[in-house]
Design a protein around this motif. Structure first.
Motif, PDB file in Angstrom:
ATOM      1  N   ARG A 252       0.839  -1.199   0.000  1.00 45.86           N
ATOM      2  CA  ARG A 252       0.000   0.000   0.000  1.00 45.86           C
ATOM      3  C   ARG A 252       0.870   1.244   0.000  1.00 45.86           C
ATOM      4  N   TYR A 350      -6.943  -0.504   3.674  1.00 47.07           N
ATOM      5  CA  TYR A 350      -6.390  -1.848   3.478  1.00 47.07           C
ATOM      6  C   TYR A 350      -7.366  -2.745   2.722  1.00 47.07           C
ATOM      7  N   GLU A 353      -7.139  -1.962  -0.858  1.00 42.22           N
ATOM      8  CA  GLU A 353      -5.891  -2.487  -1.423  1.00 42.22           C
ATOM      9  C   GLU A 353      -6.020  -3.974  -1.763  1.00 42.22           C
ATOM     10  N   GLY A 358      -6.194   1.427  -5.482  1.00 44.50           N
ATOM     11  CA  GLY A 358      -5.191   2.288  -4.862  1.00 44.50           C
ATOM     12  C   GLY A 358      -5.841   3.474  -4.169  1.00 44.50           C
TER      13      GLY A 358
END
Length: 418
Positions: A252, A350, A353, A358
């Motif tokens: 990330r 998260y 991701e 993104g």
């Protein structure tokens, strides 16, 4: 050189009369909390754009009265800046001078103070006339949960707040048809109160409430499972290893270049569900994610914060994390909107991701002009405060990300007093 002594009263009158327009240096000043020492205006009284123009003029072509006036202006600004700097230093050492500074010299805290009062009024209103998820009920039920899981569990507990929790629960039942609260929330409250009244022993404060609770018509349960404290199944290891989580965290990175591919809403809502599992003080979850995927609205929102110049045009979706101070009965908890919302935002990021989306976290500085624009665009209520923005979308494979070297663990933690 003769020292110029300026009476404080005259200085303050002069300061109130100055209106200086914000220039391109606003970004630099916003980075320093004391860059705007006397901010009755957005710019303050130190190096303004007008002063820089004064310095650059050819003084030989300026009439003497105008040069005298400009020189006097510079001396007044310097003297005023010195006085305000003194107030700031005293305020850092004394709560009384701190109050004086922000009451008379700076408006930086005024919006937060207003929002806190608006939140307190909203809290009182929703406690008696709930129209959505009730913070008072959620806090009270969570407090009962903690009492139920204590070891050893006391025979009697919650005497200071059980009356308020029960009254709020009754109000929620009375307004259930007109309230947008979820059935799960009422089922959770019902199950916890049921167990509380079953395990507590006789007490003058509890007995009348226990009897009244049994006579109430409770909502139908959404599932057979009880919404009460339970033992987690620890017989199997977590489905995600540390190494996997480390790889995810290193993968990330802040993405600023996105592909034009649209992001399905179900991908976003699944990420919101993960963020919603984050810890929150007394389970109040005092935030909401305002998500924009309409291209015109995305551009309007993306241009409000600093730091999006150069890549805002290619952001496909943007989320504004909003904190709601209506969840608190006292100003002591005002910072929880930032803590709880940030915890949820990290889970949200998260989760995106893992689905190939993104993200880029965008700072939201507390600048009154931009606060007003955000308030008007999003139609925010007085107690709602923008916390941060998150740009999101499918990354452009050719787009680069910053390396962003992170501090070593040794600088990020300390054990005991080592």
């Amino acid at each position: 050189m003769t020292e110029v002594i300026i009476p404080v009263q005259l200085t303050m009158r002069w300061h109130r009369s100055i209106v200086i327009k914000q220039s391109s240096n606003a970004t630099k000043q916003a980075e320093d909390p004391f860059a705007v020492m006397a901010d009755r205006s957005p710019r303050g009284c130190e190096s303004s754009g007008m002063e820089s123009r004064i310095e650059s003029d050819d003084t030989s072509t300026i009439p003497f009265p105008k040069r005298l006036f400009r020189g006097t202006q510079r001396r007044w600004r310097k003297a005023l800046s010195h006085i305000v700097a003194k107030f700031a230093k005293w305020g850092a050492r004394s709560s009384w001078f701190s109050w004086m500074y922000f009451a008379f010299w700076s408006r930086r805290m005024h919006r937060e103070q207003r929002a806190m009062l608006a939140g307190w009024l909203k809290f009182q209103e929703e406690a008696t006339n709930p129209v959505a998820s009730c913070a008072q009920l959620r806090r009270g039920i969570h407090r009962l949960e903690k009492g139920l899981l204590m070891r050893p569990r006391r025979d009697v507990f919650g005497l200071d707040y059980i009356q308020d929790v029960f009254s709020t629960y009754k109000q929620m039942l009375m307004h259930a048809e007109n309230c947008s609260t979820t059935s799960d929330e009422l089922s959770w409250a019902n199950d916890v109160l049921t167990e509380y009244f079953e395990v507590t022993t006789d007490h003058p404060k509890i007995d009348p409430l226990r009897q009244e609770f049994r006579n109430l018509t409770h909502p139908p349960t959404a599932s057979a499972a009880l919404h009460t404290p339970y033992k987690r199944d620890l017989s199997t290891p977590p489905p995600l290893s540390y190494d996997q989580l480390l790889i995810l965290s290193q993968r990330r990175r802040s993405v600023r270049w996105f592909s034009p591919e649209s992001v399905p809403r179900d991908v976003i809502t699944k990420a919101v569900a993960i963020g919603g599992q984050s810890p929150s003080a007394c389970n109040r979850q005092p935030f909401v994610l305002r998500i924009f995927d309409d291209p015109d609205l995305v551009q309007q929102v993306a241009k409000l914060p600093f730091g999006t110049a150069g890549y805002a045009h290619n952001i496909p979706v943007i989320a504004v994390v909003i904190g709601q101070l209506r969840n608190y009965f006292d100003a002591r908890d005002r910072h929880l909107i930032y803590i709880d919302a940030s915890l949820a935002a990290m889970g949200f990021i998260y989760a995106l991701e893992t689905q190939g989306i993104g993200t880029c976290c965008i700072n939201w500085p507390d600048i009154e002009e931009r606060e007003r624009k955000m308030e008007q665009l999003l139609k925010l209520e007085p107690d709602e405060r923008p916390i941060m923005l998150i740009a999101l979308g499918y990354p452009d494979p050719e787009g680069m990300v910053a390396y962003s070297q992170k501090k070593p663990v040794e600088q990020l933690c300390r054990f005991n007093f080592e």
